[in-house]
Write a protein that holds these residues in place. Sequence first.
Motif, PDB file in Angstrom:
ATOM      1  N   GLY A 237       0.814  -1.206   0.000  1.00  0.00           N
ATOM      2  CA  GLY A 237       0.000   0.000   0.000  1.00  0.00           C
ATOM      3  C   GLY A 237       0.847   1.255   0.000  1.00  0.00           C
ATOM      4  N   LEU A 238       0.290   2.347   0.514  1.00  0.00           N
ATOM      5  CA  LEU A 238       0.938   3.652   0.481  1.00  0.00           C
ATOM      6  C   LEU A 238       1.705   3.887   1.773  1.00  0.00           C
ATOM      7  CD1 LEU A 238       1.431   6.304  -1.000  1.00  0.00           C
ATOM      8  CD2 LEU A 238      -0.726   7.161  -0.037  1.00  0.00           C
ATOM      9  N   ASN A 239       3.046   3.969   1.668  1.00  0.00           N
ATOM     10  CA  ASN A 239       3.933   4.224   2.798  1.00  0.00           C
ATOM     11  C   ASN A 239       4.437   5.663   2.697  1.00  0.00           C
ATOM     12  OD1 ASN A 239       4.799   1.234   3.971  1.00  0.00           O
ATOM     13  ND2 ASN A 239       4.286   1.198   1.803  1.00  0.00           N
TER      14      ASN A 239
ATOM     15  N   SER B 179      -7.028   9.895 -21.287  1.00  0.00           N
ATOM     16  CA  SER B 179      -6.887   9.514 -19.884  1.00  0.00           C
ATOM     17  C   SER B 179      -6.132  10.575 -19.103  1.00  0.00           C
ATOM     18  CB  SER B 179      -6.147   8.163 -19.778  1.00  0.00           C
ATOM     19  OG  SER B 179      -6.888   7.131 -20.388  1.00  0.00           O
ATOM     20  N   MET B 180      -5.126  11.158 -19.737  1.00  0.00           N
ATOM     21  CA  MET B 180      -4.376  12.208 -19.067  1.00  0.00           C
ATOM     22  C   MET B 180      -5.246  13.434 -18.807  1.00  0.00           C
ATOM     23  SD  MET B 180      -1.232  11.628 -18.158  1.00  0.00           S
ATOM     24  CE  MET B 180      -0.435  13.236 -18.204  1.00  0.00           C
ATOM     25  N   SER B 181      -6.117  13.772 -19.757  1.00  0.00           N
ATOM     26  CA  SER B 181      -7.009  14.925 -19.552  1.00  0.00           C
ATOM     27  C   SER B 181      -7.881  14.717 -18.326  1.00  0.00           C
ATOM     28  CB  SER B 181      -7.884  15.124 -20.796  1.00  0.00           C
ATOM     29  OG  SER B 181      -7.089  15.473 -21.906  1.00  0.00           O
ATOM     30  N   VAL B 182      -8.366  13.482 -18.150  1.00  0.00           N
ATOM     31  CA  VAL B 182      -9.194  13.156 -16.988  1.00  0.00           C
ATOM     32  C   VAL B 182      -8.393  13.311 -15.699  1.00  0.00           C
ATOM     33  CG1 VAL B 182     -10.472  11.316 -15.846  1.00  0.00           C
ATOM     34  CG2 VAL B 182     -10.693  11.640 -18.323  1.00  0.00           C
ATOM     35  N   GLU B 183      -7.130  12.879 -15.728  1.00  0.00           N
ATOM     36  CA  GLU B 183      -6.310  12.912 -14.522  1.00  0.00           C
ATOM     37  C   GLU B 183      -5.792  14.314 -14.207  1.00  0.00           C
ATOM     38  OE1 GLU B 183      -5.741  10.657 -12.259  1.00  0.00           O
ATOM     39  OE2 GLU B 183      -7.028   9.225 -13.312  1.00  0.00           O
ATOM     40  N   LEU B 184      -5.561  15.116 -15.232  1.00  0.00           N
ATOM     41  CA  LEU B 184      -4.964  16.433 -15.008  1.00  0.00           C
ATOM     42  C   LEU B 184      -5.946  17.419 -14.387  1.00  0.00           C
ATOM     43  CD1 LEU B 184      -2.878  16.873 -18.280  1.00  0.00           C
ATOM     44  CD2 LEU B 184      -1.999  16.440 -15.978  1.00  0.00           C
TER      45      LEU B 184
ATOM     46  N   PHE C 258       2.220  16.274 -13.666  1.00  0.00           N
ATOM     47  CA  PHE C 258       2.194  15.539 -14.926  1.00  0.00           C
ATOM     48  C   PHE C 258       2.712  14.114 -14.726  1.00  0.00           C
ATOM     49  CE2 PHE C 258       1.969  19.591 -17.387  1.00  0.00           C
ATOM     50  CZ  PHE C 258       0.920  19.228 -18.229  1.00  0.00           C
ATOM     51  N   LEU C 259       3.815  14.008 -13.998  1.00  0.00           N
ATOM     52  CA  LEU C 259       4.388  12.693 -13.743  1.00  0.00           C
ATOM     53  C   LEU C 259       3.409  11.800 -12.989  1.00  0.00           C
ATOM     54  CD1 LEU C 259       8.046  13.616 -12.738  1.00  0.00           C
ATOM     55  CD2 LEU C 259       7.308  12.462 -14.815  1.00  0.00           C
ATOM     56  N   LEU C 260       2.763  12.366 -12.004  1.00  0.00           N
ATOM     57  CA  LEU C 260       1.809  11.585 -11.232  1.00  0.00           C
ATOM     58  C   LEU C 260       0.642  11.137 -12.107  1.00  0.00           C
ATOM     59  CD1 LEU C 260       0.804  10.393  -8.621  1.00  0.00           C
ATOM     60  CD2 LEU C 260      -0.177  12.623  -8.033  1.00  0.00           C
ATOM     61  N   ALA C 261       0.103  12.052 -12.909  1.00  0.00           N
ATOM     62  CA  ALA C 261      -0.995  11.687 -13.796  1.00  0.00           C
ATOM     63  C   ALA C 261      -0.570  10.593 -14.775  1.00  0.00           C
ATOM     64  CB  ALA C 261      -1.476  12.920 -14.556  1.00  0.00           C
ATOM     65  N   LEU C 262       0.633  10.743 -15.328  1.00  0.00           N
ATOM     66  CA  LEU C 262       1.147   9.724 -16.239  1.00  0.00           C
ATOM     67  C   LEU C 262       1.250   8.375 -15.551  1.00  0.00           C
ATOM     68  CD1 LEU C 262       4.040  11.193 -18.435  1.00  0.00           C
ATOM     69  CD2 LEU C 262       2.143   9.771 -19.191  1.00  0.00           C
ATOM     70  N   LYS C 263       1.770   8.398 -14.332  1.00  0.00           N
ATOM     71  CA  LYS C 263       1.955   7.142 -13.611  1.00  0.00           C
ATOM     72  C   LYS C 263       0.615   6.492 -13.310  1.00  0.00           C
ATOM     73  CE  LYS C 263       4.852   4.188 -12.478  1.00  0.00           C
ATOM     74  NZ  LYS C 263       5.671   3.596 -13.540  1.00  0.00           N
ATOM     75  N   VAL C 264      -0.378   7.296 -12.971  1.00  0.00           N
ATOM     76  CA  VAL C 264      -1.716   6.747 -12.729  1.00  0.00           C
ATOM     77  C   VAL C 264      -2.231   6.056 -13.991  1.00  0.00           C
ATOM     78  CG1 VAL C 264      -4.118   7.341 -12.265  1.00  0.00           C
ATOM     79  CG2 VAL C 264      -2.299   8.378 -10.904  1.00  0.00           C
ATOM     80  N   CYS C 265      -2.061   6.707 -15.136  1.00  0.00           N
ATOM     81  CA  CYS C 265      -2.563   6.128 -16.394  1.00  0.00           C
ATOM     82  C   CYS C 265      -1.777   4.889 -16.813  1.00  0.00           C
ATOM     83  CB  CYS C 265      -2.473   7.168 -17.515  1.00  0.00           C
ATOM     84  SG  CYS C 265      -3.568   8.587 -17.300  1.00  0.00           S
ATOM     85  N   LEU C 266      -0.479   4.909 -16.557  1.00  0.00           N
ATOM     86  CA  LEU C 266       0.376   3.840 -17.063  1.00  0.00           C
ATOM     87  C   LEU C 266       0.463   2.629 -16.142  1.00  0.00           C
ATOM     88  CD1 LEU C 266       3.331   5.994 -18.434  1.00  0.00           C
ATOM     89  CD2 LEU C 266       1.608   4.801 -19.772  1.00  0.00           C
ATOM     90  N   THR C 267       0.024   2.767 -14.899  1.00  0.00           N
ATOM     91  CA  THR C 267       0.165   1.656 -13.955  1.00  0.00           C
ATOM     92  C   THR C 267      -1.138   0.935 -13.693  1.00  0.00           C
ATOM     93  OG1 THR C 267      -0.101   3.186 -12.099  1.00  0.00           O
ATOM     94  CG2 THR C 267       2.154   2.648 -12.777  1.00  0.00           C
TER      95      THR C 267
ATOM     96  N   ARG D  20      -4.888  11.252  -3.225  1.00  0.00           N
ATOM     97  CA  ARG D  20      -5.866  10.237  -3.639  1.00  0.00           C
ATOM     98  C   ARG D  20      -5.313   9.384  -4.789  1.00  0.00           C
ATOM     99  NH1 ARG D  20     -10.833  11.004  -1.386  1.00  0.00           N
ATOM    100  NH2 ARG D  20     -11.168  13.046  -0.369  1.00  0.00           N
ATOM    101  N   ARG D  21      -4.619  10.032  -5.705  1.00  0.00           N
ATOM    102  CA  ARG D  21      -4.081   9.268  -6.820  1.00  0.00           C
ATOM    103  C   ARG D  21      -2.927   8.379  -6.388  1.00  0.00           C
ATOM    104  NH1 ARG D  21      -7.374  12.407  -8.154  1.00  0.00           N
ATOM    105  NH2 ARG D  21      -8.421  12.479 -10.189  1.00  0.00           N
ATOM    106  N   LEU D  22      -2.121   8.844  -5.474  1.00  0.00           N
ATOM    107  CA  LEU D  22      -1.071   7.975  -4.935  1.00  0.00           C
ATOM    108  C   LEU D  22      -1.673   6.775  -4.217  1.00  0.00           C
ATOM    109  CD1 LEU D  22       1.392  10.675  -3.572  1.00  0.00           C
ATOM    110  CD2 LEU D  22       1.815   9.120  -5.481  1.00  0.00           C
ATOM    111  N   ALA D  23      -2.730   7.022  -3.463  1.00  0.00           N
ATOM    112  CA  ALA D  23      -3.405   5.922  -2.771  1.00  0.00           C
ATOM    113  C   ALA D  23      -4.020   4.959  -3.781  1.00  0.00           C
ATOM    114  CB  ALA D  23      -4.472   6.473  -1.831  1.00  0.00           C
ATOM    115  N   GLY D  24      -4.527   5.502  -4.905  1.00  0.00           N
ATOM    116  CA  GLY D  24      -5.095   4.646  -5.941  1.00  0.00           C
ATOM    117  C   GLY D  24      -4.044   3.755  -6.569  1.00  0.00           C
ATOM    118  N   ILE D  25      -2.869   4.313  -6.864  1.00  0.00           N
ATOM    119  CA  ILE D  25      -1.773   3.506  -7.406  1.00  0.00           C
ATOM    120  C   ILE D  25      -1.377   2.421  -6.414  1.00  0.00           C
ATOM    121  CG2 ILE D  25       0.636   3.551  -8.133  1.00  0.00           C
ATOM    122  CD1 ILE D  25       0.201   6.393  -9.127  1.00  0.00           C
ATOM    123  N   ALA D  26      -1.371   2.776  -5.123  1.00  0.00           N
ATOM    124  CA  ALA D  26      -0.912   1.856  -4.080  1.00  0.00           C
ATOM    125  C   ALA D  26      -1.870   0.685  -3.860  1.00  0.00           C
ATOM    126  CB  ALA D  26      -0.708   2.622  -2.772  1.00  0.00           C
TER     127      ALA D  26
END
Length: 546
Positions: free
Chosen positions: A23-25, A374-379, A433-442, A469-475
């Motif tokens: 999870g998210l540490n 997808s990036m537009s949604v995340e940004l 941008f990096l975070l949004a990209l990572k959300v879309c790509l992971t 929230r997006r970090l928690a979603g990736i985690a």
Amino acid sequence: MLRGLNIKDMLLIDQLDLEFQSGLNVLTGETGAGKSILLDSLGFVLGWRGRADLVRTGADQGEVIAVFELPNNHPAHEILRDAGLPDDDDLILRRTNSRDGRKTAYVNDRRCSGEVLRNLSETLIELHGQHDDRGLLDPKGHRDLLDTFAGLDLTDLRTAWRERARLQRELDAAKLALETAQADADYLRHAADELTTLSPEVGEDTTLDEKRRLMQAGERIREDIAKAANALGPSGAESMLGDATRWLEGASDKAEGRLDNALQSLSRAMNELGDAQRGVEDTLDALDFDPMELENCEERLFAIRALARKHNVQPDELPALADDFANRLRAIDTGADDIVALESKLAAAAKSYDDLAKDVHDKRTKAGVELSKSMSVELSPLKLERAVFVVEITDADPSASGIDTVTFTVATNPGAPAGPINKIASGGELSRFLLALKVCLTKGSSGITMIFDEIDRGVGGATADAVGRRLAGIARDAQVLVVTHSPQVAAKGAHQWRVSKSVRDGATFSTVEPMLGDARIDEIARMLAGDTITAEARAAARSLLG
């Protein structure tokens, strides 16, 4: 997944044991408390390039141990097997750094090279932040990232590329060989005719040389052998022995047996004399030759040796050389046909590659549109709703990866020109941008630990909450470690540690403590209010923690 990190005598840390969870540490603490030391130490044990002066002042050696839990299908298993290293469910990396700068790495308690360590690290950890030039910010990797997003399998394309390249190499070699052979065609035909006319055989040089020597010797010794033949024949020894035998036989009756032994000896002598005569006569027959035969033998022997010198080979190698010339002439005669056949095969292979490359291009184009959407949604929740992210696909020289160059471009303001993401976005924008990209790509990925180093820098309030929230979603599908100064991000963590700095006996040390219960509330309240924690700050912290 990173389970544990043990640091000893590195920078400001004398001894530290950390146990991370899925999870998210979250790692928090004041600026300068030593959060970067944890990342430096983790990067050290993973073989990443970093600062050289890592050993704590006063210590002889620093050491970092990282323990990873590997699922059965983790790519690290293959690297371990290829390197001949122990392969277990747990992966233990240990690396030491001596005061004089010597570094030693161990994998599952077995010495290993820095290259193996770095290969393993690429399957274990991803580091993302403002200065991330190894991953999302590196344009060289954008095509691979888009292919991963599209779920593309390039196996057939790469096989087709290798086949095309192989046939191209064969065609180039055939054309060069034909061109070279044609340039030497006249010489080859003359040399081949010369060898065919002479038609030398293996061993013929030795045979002719022996025959020539015998004939030359015969001229010198035949006269003496003939004299010996006369001396042994009817007018010589044979006649005398015959006379002696007749005379003794006539006298033997009156000698009362005294001549018996002599007569027996003479009989044996006559037999031996016969053998000698036959040997001499055989030799005379062998030495009896036509002088023209010697001349012919010498002429052929000299011709063979002259041809061997001409081609710089041994006489016995001339037959093989004749075969080689014949093969090269046949290659000239059939080379044009072979080239036509290779050109036909190459054209078919090129078409197969082109069709596959076009199919991959179409899928990348479609995936690029989907990633941009997808990036537009995340940004938008990250307060970048006016920014435009575009996957730009341009022509590239054909390769095993296709015919496309992929670049992630952004325009941060309406009407502003788009450009590469790492050159257009500012520090705070770049993090988002990096975070949004990572959300879309992971989405749907797992098995790797992701570290976000102050990726929320320059944002706050609702934007920081969206980042959290997006970090928690990736985690939810992966282990995520976040170094943050944002209380909104920290509150989204499943686990939290505080990094602090203290002075003991005149020396400065960094320590890391888990934040549980009220301690975590106080830490988030400190992040909200500063050094003086108020009741309002604690209430706000409880609200953030939900």
